[in-house]
Design a protein around this motif. Structure first.
Motif, PDB file in Angstrom:
ATOM      1  N   UNK A   1       1.009  -1.217   0.051  1.00 13.45           N
ATOM      2  CA  UNK A   1       0.229  -0.089   0.060  1.00 13.45           C
ATOM      3  C   UNK A   1       0.881   1.391  -0.100  1.00 13.45           C
ATOM      4  N   UNK A   2       1.615   1.377  -1.246  1.00 15.92           N
ATOM      5  CA  UNK A   2       2.468   2.705  -1.000  1.00 15.92           C
ATOM      6  C   UNK A   2       4.001   2.700   0.459  1.00 15.92           C
ATOM      7  N   UNK A   3       3.702   1.777   1.503  1.00 14.86           N
ATOM      8  CA  UNK A   3       4.370   1.805   2.471  1.00 14.86           C
ATOM      9  C   UNK A   3       5.459   0.724   2.429  1.00 14.86           C
ATOM     10  N   UNK A   4       7.184   1.108   3.289  1.00 12.74           N
ATOM     11  CA  UNK A   4       8.250   0.056   2.603  1.00 12.74           C
ATOM     12  C   UNK A   4       8.105  -0.432   4.138  1.00 12.74           C
ATOM     13  N   UNK A   5       8.328  -2.161   4.275  1.00 10.78           N
ATOM     14  CA  UNK A   5       8.720  -2.358   5.057  1.00 10.78           C
ATOM     15  C   UNK A   5       8.689  -3.797   5.273  1.00 10.78           C
ATOM     16  N   UNK A   6       9.813  -3.565   6.050  1.00 12.37           N
ATOM     17  CA  UNK A   6      11.368  -4.466   6.000  1.00 12.37           C
ATOM     18  C   UNK A   6      10.615  -5.760   7.668  1.00 12.37           C
ATOM     19  N   UNK A   7      10.934  -6.856   7.461  1.00 12.12           N
ATOM     20  CA  UNK A   7      10.844  -8.066   7.884  1.00 12.12           C
ATOM     21  C   UNK A   7      12.147  -8.149   8.119  1.00 12.12           C
ATOM     22  N   UNK A   8      12.672  -9.069   9.662  1.00 15.51           N
ATOM     23  CA  UNK A   8      13.736  -9.618   9.869  1.00 15.51           C
ATOM     24  C   UNK A   8      13.816 -11.403   9.226  1.00 15.51           C
ATOM     25  N   UNK A   9      14.719 -11.294   9.104  1.00 14.82           N
ATOM     26  CA  UNK A   9      15.905 -13.366   8.628  1.00 14.82           C
ATOM     27  C   UNK A   9      15.086 -13.913   8.732  1.00 14.82           C
ATOM     28  N   UNK A  10      14.314 -14.257  10.422  1.00 15.57           N
ATOM     29  CA  UNK A  10      13.676 -14.730  10.838  1.00 15.57           C
ATOM     30  C   UNK A  10      12.278 -14.853  10.709  1.00 15.57           C
ATOM     31  N   UNK A  11      11.822 -13.734  10.493  1.00 18.85           N
ATOM     32  CA  UNK A  11      10.446 -13.865   9.842  1.00 18.85           C
ATOM     33  C   UNK A  11      10.430 -13.750   8.371  1.00 18.85           C
ATOM     34  N   UNK A  12      11.291 -13.187   7.709  1.00 23.11           N
ATOM     35  CA  UNK A  12      11.076 -14.143   6.410  1.00 23.11           C
ATOM     36  C   UNK A  12      11.583 -15.780   5.509  1.00 23.11           C
ATOM     37  N   UNK A  13      12.397 -15.644   6.444  1.00 28.37           N
ATOM     38  CA  UNK A  13      12.211 -17.667   6.758  1.00 28.37           C
ATOM     39  C   UNK A  13      11.112 -18.065   6.644  1.00 28.37           C
ATOM     40  N   UNK A  14      10.317 -17.878   7.735  1.00 30.71           N
ATOM     41  CA  UNK A  14       8.965 -18.195   8.517  1.00 30.71           C
ATOM     42  C   UNK A  14       8.034 -18.300   7.852  1.00 30.71           C
ATOM     43  N   UNK A  15       8.034 -16.689   6.353  1.00 28.16           N
ATOM     44  CA  UNK A  15       6.650 -16.799   6.325  1.00 28.16           C
ATOM     45  C   UNK A  15       7.269 -16.484   4.330  1.00 28.16           C
ATOM     46  N   UNK A  16       8.541 -17.775   3.962  1.00 28.96           N
ATOM     47  CA  UNK A  16       9.190 -17.246   3.014  1.00 28.96           C
ATOM     48  C   UNK A  16       8.064 -17.535   1.691  1.00 28.96           C
ATOM     49  N   UNK A  17       7.066 -19.106   1.166  1.00 26.95           N
ATOM     50  CA  UNK A  17       5.648 -18.753   0.447  1.00 26.95           C
ATOM     51  C   UNK A  17       5.301 -18.176   0.519  1.00 26.95           C
ATOM     52  N   UNK A  18       4.515 -16.980   1.471  1.00 23.01           N
ATOM     53  CA  UNK A  18       3.412 -15.830   1.516  1.00 23.01           C
ATOM     54  C   UNK A  18       3.969 -15.163   0.837  1.00 23.01           C
ATOM     55  N   UNK A  19       5.274 -15.000   1.390  1.00 25.94           N
ATOM     56  CA  UNK A  19       6.124 -13.758   0.454  1.00 25.94           C
ATOM     57  C   UNK A  19       6.086 -13.870  -1.596  1.00 25.94           C
ATOM     58  N   UNK A  20       6.524 -15.487  -1.702  1.00 24.83           N
ATOM     59  CA  UNK A  20       7.195 -15.305  -2.443  1.00 24.83           C
ATOM     60  C   UNK A  20       5.811 -15.309  -3.883  1.00 24.83           C
ATOM     61  N   UNK A  21       4.646 -15.472  -2.901  1.00 23.52           N
ATOM     62  CA  UNK A  21       2.811 -15.382  -3.606  1.00 23.52           C
ATOM     63  C   UNK A  21       2.390 -14.028  -3.304  1.00 23.52           C
ATOM     64  N   UNK A  22       3.308 -13.117  -3.009  1.00 20.86           N
ATOM     65  CA  UNK A  22       2.640 -11.951  -2.942  1.00 20.86           C
ATOM     66  C   UNK A  22       1.957 -11.764  -1.988  1.00 20.86           C
ATOM     67  N   UNK A  23       1.811 -11.792  -0.796  1.00 22.39           N
ATOM     68  CA  UNK A  23       0.610 -12.102  -0.199  1.00 22.39           C
ATOM     69  C   UNK A  23       1.161 -10.441   0.441  1.00 22.39           C
ATOM     70  N   UNK A  24      -0.145  -9.736   1.111  1.00 25.14           N
ATOM     71  CA  UNK A  24       0.641  -8.464   1.676  1.00 25.14           C
ATOM     72  C   UNK A  24       0.495  -9.687   3.458  1.00 25.14           C
ATOM     73  N   UNK A  25       1.176  -8.798   4.330  1.00 22.76           N
ATOM     74  CA  UNK A  25       2.317  -8.980   5.656  1.00 22.76           C
ATOM     75  C   UNK A  25       0.335  -9.457   6.453  1.00 22.76           C
ATOM     76  N   UNK A  26      -0.101  -8.880   6.427  1.00 16.83           N
ATOM     77  CA  UNK A  26      -1.410  -9.326   7.260  1.00 16.83           C
ATOM     78  C   UNK A  26      -1.983 -10.152   6.754  1.00 16.83           C
ATOM     79  N   UNK A  27      -1.997 -11.165   5.968  1.00 18.34           N
ATOM     80  CA  UNK A  27      -2.599 -11.917   5.730  1.00 18.34           C
ATOM     81  C   UNK A  27      -1.910 -13.345   5.943  1.00 18.34           C
ATOM     82  N   UNK A  28      -0.375 -12.812   6.289  1.00 19.64           N
ATOM     83  CA  UNK A  28       0.658 -14.094   6.909  1.00 19.64           C
ATOM     84  C   UNK A  28      -0.102 -14.473   8.013  1.00 19.64           C
TER      85      UNK A  28
END
Length: 71
Positions: free
Chosen positions: A44-71
């Protein structure tokens, strides 16, 4: 706040006060610039950063381009 001070899509420093970088999901702090293991997402036009742990745990959702609200 989840963006770097002076970090702008317009290429210049901003007038905002400096804030430390924290993971938008778990709040883990990062010292200095975002570590290379962190993930950056623009939602939604806002840059967000996710740590390596959260990134690894939610990789499938990130690759599917789901907004973090759906994780």
């Amino acid at each position: 706040m989840t963006s770097l001070s002076g970090d702008s899509d317009h290429g210049g420093p901003s007038a905002e006060p400096q804030h430390s970088l924290v993971c938008a999901r778990c709040g883990a702090p990062a010292d200095g610039p975002p570590p290379t293991t962190w993930t950056c997402s623009v939602e939604n036009g806002v840059r967000q950063y996710f740590c390596d742990r959260c990134s690894r745990e939610n990789l499938r959702s990130i690759e599917g381009r789901l907004d973090s609200a759906w994780w």
